[in-house]
Write an enzyme that holds these catalytic residues in place. Structure first.
Site, PDB file in Angstrom:
ATOM      1  N   LEU A  93      -6.433   0.027   0.132  1.00 17.09           N
ATOM      2  CA  LEU A  93      -7.349  -0.246   1.243  1.00 17.09           C
ATOM      3  C   LEU A  93      -6.728   0.283   2.533  1.00 17.09           C
ATOM      4  O   LEU A  93      -6.362  -0.457   3.437  1.00 17.09           O
ATOM      5  CB  LEU A  93      -7.630  -1.745   1.318  1.00 17.09           C
ATOM      6  CG  LEU A  93      -8.915  -2.184   1.998  1.00 17.09           C
ATOM      7  CD1 LEU A  93     -10.126  -1.414   1.516  1.00 17.09           C
ATOM      8  CD2 LEU A  93      -9.149  -3.662   1.770  1.00 17.09           C
ATOM      9  N   HIS A  94      -6.572   1.607   2.589  1.00 18.18           N
ATOM     10  CA  HIS A  94      -5.971   2.278   3.735  1.00 18.18           C
ATOM     11  C   HIS A  94      -6.922   3.323   4.292  1.00 18.18           C
ATOM     12  O   HIS A  94      -7.767   3.840   3.584  1.00 18.18           O
ATOM     13  CB  HIS A  94      -4.656   2.955   3.329  1.00 18.18           C
ATOM     14  CG  HIS A  94      -3.644   1.987   2.819  1.00 18.18           C
ATOM     15  ND1 HIS A  94      -2.924   1.164   3.641  1.00 18.18           N
ATOM     16  CD2 HIS A  94      -3.258   1.673   1.559  1.00 18.18           C
ATOM     17  CE1 HIS A  94      -2.127   0.407   2.912  1.00 18.18           C
ATOM     18  NE2 HIS A  94      -2.315   0.688   1.639  1.00 18.18           N
ATOM     19  N   ALA A  95      -6.786   3.646   5.561  1.00 23.25           N
ATOM     20  CA  ALA A  95      -7.519   4.707   6.264  1.00 23.25           C
ATOM     21  C   ALA A  95      -9.006   4.742   5.929  1.00 23.25           C
ATOM     22  O   ALA A  95      -9.733   3.849   6.300  1.00 23.25           O
ATOM     23  CB  ALA A  95      -6.843   6.040   6.039  1.00 23.25           C
TER      24      ALA A  95
END
Length: 96
Positions: free
Chosen positions: A14-16
């Site tokens: 759950l990044h960028a």
């Protein structure tokens, strides 16, 4: 209030971009939406909050929705996660 545990399956966690997709989706609903990870709860409508959790592939999170459209919010957010935030062509979840 509704709660559901979900495993993050996409390769980047759950990044960028996936976080932005998730936050935009959560923001579409009137209900409050929280993500709980490793004992920390954050507002799922806050990109800073979501990114601060450092959620990676294979991590288990708890989604909590509360409000007038909590069921719809929970179902839609789970769908986004299960479809890897559209990374594999599994959904139309691109950000604006």
């Amino acid at each position: 209030m509704l709660k559901k545990e979900v495993i993050i399956k996409n390769k980047t966690g759950l990044h960028a971009r996936p976080a932005a997709v998730f936050v935009e989706a959560a923001d579409r609903f009137e209900s409050d939406v929280e993500i709980i990870f490793d004992g920390i709860a954050v507002n799922a409508k806050s990109i800073i909050g979501v990114l601060s959790l450092g959620i990676g592939k294979g991590d288990q999170i708890t989604l909590v929705t509360e409000g007038s459209d909590e069921k719809e919010a929970l179902e839609y957010l789970i769908e986004i996660i299960e479809n890897s935030f559209g990374e594999n062509g599994g959904g139309e979840y691109d950000t604006l």
